[in-house]
Design a protein around this motif. Sequence first.
Motif, mmCIF file in Angstrom:
data_model
loop_
_atom_site.group_PDB
_atom_site.id
_atom_site.type_symbol
_atom_site.label_atom_id
_atom_site.label_comp_id
_atom_site.label_asym_id
_atom_site.label_seq_id
_atom_site.Cartn_x
_atom_site.Cartn_y
_atom_site.Cartn_z
ATOM 1 N N LEU A 50 0.559 -1.255 0.112
ATOM 2 C CA LEU A 50 -0.379 0.031 -0.229
ATOM 3 C C LEU A 50 0.945 1.018 0.228
ATOM 4 C CD1 LEU A 50 -2.556 -0.913 2.740
ATOM 5 C CD2 LEU A 50 -3.590 -0.891 -0.049
ATOM 6 N N ALA A 51 1.825 1.216 0.410
ATOM 7 C CA ALA A 51 2.836 2.520 0.606
ATOM 8 C C ALA A 51 3.714 2.147 0.534
ATOM 9 C CB ALA A 51 2.470 3.474 1.650
ATOM 10 N N CYS A 52 4.835 2.951 1.176
ATOM 11 C CA CYS A 52 6.658 2.461 1.272
ATOM 12 C C CYS A 52 7.395 0.892 1.218
ATOM 13 C CB CYS A 52 7.339 3.749 1.673
ATOM 14 S SG CYS A 52 6.250 4.622 2.695
ATOM 15 N N CYS A 53 6.450 0.869 2.126
ATOM 16 C CA CYS A 53 6.721 -0.093 2.952
ATOM 17 C C CYS A 53 6.349 -1.186 1.535
ATOM 18 C CB CYS A 53 5.848 -0.650 4.065
ATOM 19 S SG CYS A 53 6.677 -0.771 5.678
ATOM 20 N N ALA A 54 6.214 -1.542 0.223
ATOM 21 C CA ALA A 54 5.676 -2.199 -0.269
ATOM 22 C C ALA A 54 7.095 -2.421 -0.908
ATOM 23 C CB ALA A 54 4.864 -2.079 -1.135
ATOM 24 N N ALA B 138 1.156 -4.725 3.827
ATOM 25 C CA ALA B 138 2.488 -3.156 3.375
ATOM 26 C C ALA B 138 2.415 -2.565 3.813
ATOM 27 C CB ALA B 138 3.596 -4.022 2.616
ATOM 28 N N GLY B 139 2.446 -1.896 4.460
ATOM 29 C CA GLY B 139 2.109 0.383 4.097
ATOM 30 C C GLY B 139 0.622 0.711 5.071
ATOM 31 N N THR B 140 0.578 1.723 4.997
ATOM 32 C CA THR B 140 -0.520 2.959 5.119
ATOM 33 C C THR B 140 -1.985 2.456 5.093
ATOM 34 O OG1 THR B 140 1.149 4.220 5.318
ATOM 35 C CG2 THR B 140 -0.909 5.606 5.368
ATOM 36 N N VAL B 141 -2.778 2.093 5.946
ATOM 37 C CA VAL B 141 -3.825 2.112 5.600
ATOM 38 C C VAL B 141 -5.208 2.518 5.528
ATOM 39 C CG1 VAL B 141 -6.335 0.346 6.089
ATOM 40 C CG2 VAL B 141 -3.744 -0.615 6.092
ATOM 41 N N MET C 288 3.324 -5.277 8.514
ATOM 42 C CA MET C 288 4.483 -4.952 8.086
ATOM 43 C C MET C 288 4.450 -2.954 8.422
ATOM 44 S SD MET C 288 6.216 -5.318 4.852
ATOM 45 C CE MET C 288 8.600 -4.714 4.676
ATOM 46 N N GLY C 289 5.157 -2.825 8.951
ATOM 47 C CA GLY C 289 5.963 -1.594 9.431
ATOM 48 C C GLY C 289 4.908 -1.102 10.825
ATOM 49 N N SER C 290 5.435 0.650 11.059
ATOM 50 C CA SER C 290 4.486 0.931 11.947
ATOM 51 C C SER C 290 3.317 1.335 11.008
ATOM 52 C CB SER C 290 4.952 2.386 12.058
ATOM 53 O OG SER C 290 7.001 2.157 12.891
ATOM 54 N N CYS C 291 3.073 1.424 10.125
ATOM 55 C CA CYS C 291 1.323 2.111 9.566
ATOM 56 C C CYS C 291 0.647 0.957 9.605
ATOM 57 C CB CYS C 291 1.622 2.319 8.150
ATOM 58 S SG CYS C 291 2.449 4.043 8.106
ATOM 59 N N ALA C 292 1.217 -0.443 9.310
ATOM 60 C CA ALA C 292 0.370 -1.339 9.293
ATOM 61 C C ALA C 292 -0.018 -2.054 11.093
ATOM 62 C CB ALA C 292 0.311 -2.891 8.784
ATOM 63 N N PRO D 112 7.664 -4.721 13.047
ATOM 64 C CA PRO D 112 7.421 -3.045 14.021
ATOM 65 C C PRO D 112 8.912 -2.474 12.715
ATOM 66 C CG PRO D 112 8.788 -4.403 14.665
ATOM 67 C CD PRO D 112 8.293 -5.280 13.978
ATOM 68 N N GLY D 113 9.016 -1.202 12.657
ATOM 69 C CA GLY D 113 10.252 -0.633 11.733
ATOM 70 C C GLY D 113 9.411 0.336 10.318
ATOM 71 N N CYS D 114 10.417 1.037 9.872
ATOM 72 C CA CYS D 114 9.236 1.803 8.848
ATOM 73 C C CYS D 114 10.656 2.555 8.284
ATOM 74 C CB CYS D 114 9.386 2.914 9.675
ATOM 75 S SG CYS D 114 8.257 4.885 8.849
ATOM 76 N N PRO D 115 10.830 2.089 6.844
ATOM 77 C CA PRO D 115 10.130 0.200 6.994
ATOM 78 C C PRO D 115 11.718 -0.592 7.656
ATOM 79 C CG PRO D 115 11.178 1.182 4.488
ATOM 80 C CD PRO D 115 11.033 2.247 6.272
ATOM 81 N N PRO D 116 10.146 -1.843 7.797
ATOM 82 C CA PRO D 116 10.878 -3.326 8.084
ATOM 83 C C PRO D 116 12.088 -3.892 7.384
ATOM 84 C CG PRO D 116 9.396 -3.215 8.364
ATOM 85 C CD PRO D 116 9.207 -2.588 7.908
HETATM 86 S S1 SF4 Z 1 5.926 2.369 8.065
HETATM 87 FE FE1 SF4 Z 1 7.227 3.795 6.896
HETATM 88 S S2 SF4 Z 1 7.735 2.886 5.553
HETATM 89 FE FE2 SF4 Z 1 6.093 1.226 6.222
HETATM 90 S S3 SF4 Z 1 4.245 2.284 4.428
HETATM 91 FE FE3 SF4 Z 1 3.959 2.858 7.006
HETATM 92 S S4 SF4 Z 1 6.078 5.894 6.323
HETATM 93 FE FE4 SF4 Z 1 6.022 3.776 4.689
#
Ligand code: SF4
Lengths: 186, 193
Positions: free
Chosen positions: A44-48, A81-84, A108-112, A139-143
């Motif tokens: 969905l976002a940068c985590c992808a 993976a990403g921002t919902v 995956m990631g702080s957003c999710a 956890p992680g931004c991004p993992p």
């Molecule tokens: S956790 Fe960070 S890297 Fe992952 S989607 Fe959110 S902002 Fe992007």
Amino acid sequence: MGIILDKFPLIAKAIPGGQVVLTSTDYIIDLGRKYSLWPLTFGLACCAIEMMVAYAGRFDFDRFGVIPRPSPRQADLLLIAGTVTKKMAAPIVDIYHQMPEPRFVMAMGSCANCGGPFYDSYSVVKGIDRIIPVDVYIPGCPPRPEALIYGVMELQKKIMRMKLERGGGATVQAEKGSRDPAGEDA
Amino acid sequence: MNPLAGADAVARLLAAVPKAEIASSPVKDYPTIRLAAPADLLLAARLLKGDLGFMYLEMVTAVDWLGPVNLGGFVCGGNSNPLSRKPAAPPVSPVPGPGVSYRPMLDLLWSFGNLGENRKIFLRLELPRDRAEVPSLTSLFAAADWQEREAFDLFGIRFTGHPNLIKILTPDFLQGHPLRKDYVHAKDRYDEE
Ligand code: SF4
């Protein structure tokens, strides 16, 4: 197949020595599930981007049996993976219900996990555990891809604890929140 | 090569559009023209597309210059809906800040590209926040459709003549226009604890 698996514990328990058969069957089925985790990749976002790296040559997810699928009907694992966003929340619930049992969810990631950097936003769901049950949080931004691989390995451990007696899911199905009561019989 | 591009395009625009002027705040160092009234927009756009070869509408967006807002204890009605003709929301006042001239205005911005000659030109237009209405460019540029829906969704700018002016980005249950400075977020079903 599902009906046979559902009824099998009852039959096995009724015959002498059935427990041995039951546990070995558990082991074989769990082994199969563990090494063929097909994720529906939900970038969905940068985590992808980081998720794509994990599938590519250097990290090579295929060696864990993790092969991305384009359709929820063929997938075991929903890898968010990403921002919902709130607009995406309803489609995610739909997709989750389209997946066959047993199904697993990784955030995956702080957003999710919790909204991450957009915690105060007007348009972001603050963690997908508000809408569907989650098995593993990364956890992680991004993992990094290593973290994603670690998450899959944790999920594999969890799958090895699945038992036919308890029904299909890794643990009891919940409407939302975390589906990881670690103590269930670790 | 169209000899009218570049500086000539600016001169042609200034000559053809009444009261247009070179903007005091250009976008980077691109030629930027400030229009005086919404009625000039179609005239300028038609000239840009027809004679000057700016065939590509790159962007429609806006800036809300209200600045940091003092809502004066008023919380729930900040989300004015320009499509409904209900009584206006109570006035909100900008908090003065150093260096920036805050004012109750929306600064609209259009970006036109001339792909053949690799040129860009920007149009700006200031509108009062509570009467943000401009003619839609959908009759000239198909790309304006979604761009204008986005500007409507986030800023509440009403594009007259748009065939389908509905929300495009925010979910249906979201009230108001989030990029307006006096937007107040009302809790929805995903915000509950
Ligand atoms: S956790 Fe960070 S890297 Fe992952 S989607 Fe959110 S902002 Fe992007």
